[in-house]
Design a protein around this motif. Sequence first.
Motif, PDB file in Angstrom:
ATOM      1  N   GLN A 201       2.041   5.401   1.252  1.00 45.41           N
ATOM      2  CA  GLN A 201       1.936   4.033   0.735  1.00 45.41           C
ATOM      3  C   GLN A 201       2.959   3.124   1.409  1.00 45.41           C
ATOM      4  O   GLN A 201       2.639   2.024   1.855  1.00 45.41           O
ATOM      5  CB  GLN A 201       2.132   4.027  -0.781  1.00 45.41           C
ATOM      6  CG  GLN A 201       2.027   2.640  -1.389  1.00 45.41           C
ATOM      7  CD  GLN A 201       2.396   2.620  -2.871  1.00 45.41           C
ATOM      8  OE1 GLN A 201       3.272   3.363  -3.310  1.00 45.41           O
ATOM      9  NE2 GLN A 201       1.715   1.782  -3.619  1.00 45.41           N
ATOM     10  N   LYS A 202       4.189   3.588   1.528  1.00 45.04           N
ATOM     11  CA  LYS A 202       5.245   2.803   2.168  1.00 45.04           C
ATOM     12  C   LYS A 202       4.916   2.541   3.633  1.00 45.04           C
ATOM     13  O   LYS A 202       5.110   1.426   4.133  1.00 45.04           O
ATOM     14  CB  LYS A 202       6.589   3.537   2.039  1.00 45.04           C
ATOM     15  CG  LYS A 202       7.735   2.917   2.794  1.00 45.04           C
ATOM     16  CD  LYS A 202       8.453   1.879   1.970  1.00 45.04           C
ATOM     17  CE  LYS A 202       9.764   1.456   2.599  1.00 45.04           C
ATOM     18  NZ  LYS A 202       9.645   0.379   3.566  1.00 45.04           N
ATOM     19  N   GLN A 203       4.408   3.541   4.333  1.00 45.84           N
ATOM     20  CA  GLN A 203       4.045   3.365   5.741  1.00 45.84           C
ATOM     21  C   GLN A 203       2.949   2.308   5.895  1.00 45.84           C
ATOM     22  O   GLN A 203       3.030   1.446   6.774  1.00 45.84           O
ATOM     23  CB  GLN A 203       3.580   4.692   6.348  1.00 45.84           C
ATOM     24  CG  GLN A 203       4.700   5.688   6.518  1.00 45.84           C
ATOM     25  CD  GLN A 203       4.185   7.060   6.914  1.00 45.84           C
ATOM     26  OE1 GLN A 203       3.061   7.445   6.591  1.00 45.84           O
ATOM     27  NE2 GLN A 203       5.024   7.818   7.621  1.00 45.84           N
TER      28      GLN A 203
ATOM     29  N   THR B  16       1.250  -3.194   7.200  1.00 47.96           N
ATOM     30  CA  THR B  16       0.604  -4.414   6.716  1.00 47.96           C
ATOM     31  C   THR B  16       1.541  -5.608   6.865  1.00 47.96           C
ATOM     32  O   THR B  16       1.130  -6.684   7.281  1.00 47.96           O
ATOM     33  CB  THR B  16       0.170  -4.236   5.242  1.00 47.96           C
ATOM     34  OG1 THR B  16      -0.729  -3.129   5.170  1.00 47.96           O
ATOM     35  CG2 THR B  16      -0.527  -5.468   4.709  1.00 47.96           C
ATOM     36  N   ALA B  17       2.821  -5.410   6.560  1.00 46.13           N
ATOM     37  CA  ALA B  17       3.801  -6.489   6.688  1.00 46.13           C
ATOM     38  C   ALA B  17       3.961  -6.940   8.135  1.00 46.13           C
ATOM     39  O   ALA B  17       4.281  -8.099   8.404  1.00 46.13           O
ATOM     40  CB  ALA B  17       5.153  -6.034   6.129  1.00 46.13           C
ATOM     41  N   LYS B  18       3.698  -6.035   9.077  1.00 50.17           N
ATOM     42  CA  LYS B  18       3.793  -6.375  10.497  1.00 50.17           C
ATOM     43  C   LYS B  18       2.508  -7.010  11.030  1.00 50.17           C
ATOM     44  O   LYS B  18       2.432  -7.357  12.194  1.00 50.17           O
ATOM     45  CB  LYS B  18       4.105  -5.119  11.308  1.00 50.17           C
ATOM     46  CG  LYS B  18       5.486  -4.573  11.063  1.00 50.17           C
ATOM     47  CD  LYS B  18       5.709  -3.305  11.878  1.00 50.17           C
ATOM     48  CE  LYS B  18       7.103  -2.760  11.619  1.00 50.17           C
ATOM     49  NZ  LYS B  18       7.343  -1.540  12.403  1.00 50.17           N
ATOM     50  N   GLY B  19       1.498  -7.137  10.164  1.00 47.19           N
ATOM     51  CA  GLY B  19       0.252  -7.768  10.587  1.00 47.19           C
ATOM     52  C   GLY B  19      -0.827  -6.800  11.006  1.00 47.19           C
ATOM     53  O   GLY B  19      -1.884  -7.200  11.468  1.00 47.19           O
TER      54      GLY B  19
ATOM     55  N   PRO C 220      -3.191   8.445  -7.192  1.00 40.93           N
ATOM     56  CA  PRO C 220      -3.352   9.683  -6.444  1.00 40.93           C
ATOM     57  C   PRO C 220      -3.965   9.479  -5.050  1.00 40.93           C
ATOM     58  O   PRO C 220      -4.152  10.433  -4.311  1.00 40.93           O
ATOM     59  CB  PRO C 220      -4.304  10.501  -7.315  1.00 40.93           C
ATOM     60  CG  PRO C 220      -5.201   9.465  -7.922  1.00 40.93           C
ATOM     61  CD  PRO C 220      -4.310   8.254  -8.135  1.00 40.93           C
ATOM     62  N   VAL C 221      -4.268   8.236  -4.685  1.00 44.57           N
ATOM     63  CA  VAL C 221      -4.908   7.978  -3.395  1.00 44.57           C
ATOM     64  C   VAL C 221      -3.936   8.202  -2.246  1.00 44.57           C
ATOM     65  O   VAL C 221      -4.260   8.854  -1.260  1.00 44.57           O
ATOM     66  CB  VAL C 221      -5.495   6.549  -3.349  1.00 44.57           C
ATOM     67  CG1 VAL C 221      -6.127   6.245  -2.006  1.00 44.57           C
ATOM     68  CG2 VAL C 221      -6.509   6.356  -4.472  1.00 44.57           C
ATOM     69  N   MET C 222      -2.742   7.636  -2.350  1.00 48.89           N
ATOM     70  CA  MET C 222      -1.717   7.793  -1.313  1.00 48.89           C
ATOM     71  C   MET C 222      -0.425   8.255  -1.965  1.00 48.89           C
ATOM     72  O   MET C 222      -0.034   7.724  -3.004  1.00 48.89           O
ATOM     73  CB  MET C 222      -1.424   6.458  -0.613  1.00 48.89           C
ATOM     74  CG  MET C 222      -2.513   5.941   0.250  1.00 48.89           C
ATOM     75  SD  MET C 222      -1.959   4.419   1.078  1.00 48.89           S
ATOM     76  CE  MET C 222      -3.482   3.943   1.864  1.00 48.89           C
TER      77      MET C 222
END
Length: 114
Positions: free
Chosen positions: A73-75, A80-83, A66-68
């Motif tokens: 979450q996807k955003q 994160t994947a972009k650093g 329930p946090v995101m």
Amino acid sequence: MMKIAYTHLWVHDQEVALKFWTEKVGMEVREDVSFPEEMGAFRWLTVGPPGQDEVGIVLMAVPGEPVMDEQTQKQVQDLTAKGFAGTVFLTTEDCQKSYDELTARGVEFTEPPN
């Protein structure tokens, strides 16, 4: 007086992040706690620099409900994947020596120290 105790970084995989921060950067594990019965897959994982016990970095897995919500979450996972997972500024007395040590352990830099 209030002090900062923790900062956090979003990570995709806590095990991968743990290995990076301990084996490559040289941090030590401070806390590694989970409560599967009470909190499901949540894991409180922190590392910190040896000799600086009052500061820790939380290696936080990107949470879902329930946090995101799923879209948020996807955003965060995409960023994160972009650093862009947060920022930690490190200091050292000998930049070149630290660069050489970290490079030898497999840390990749965008450019050498100048």
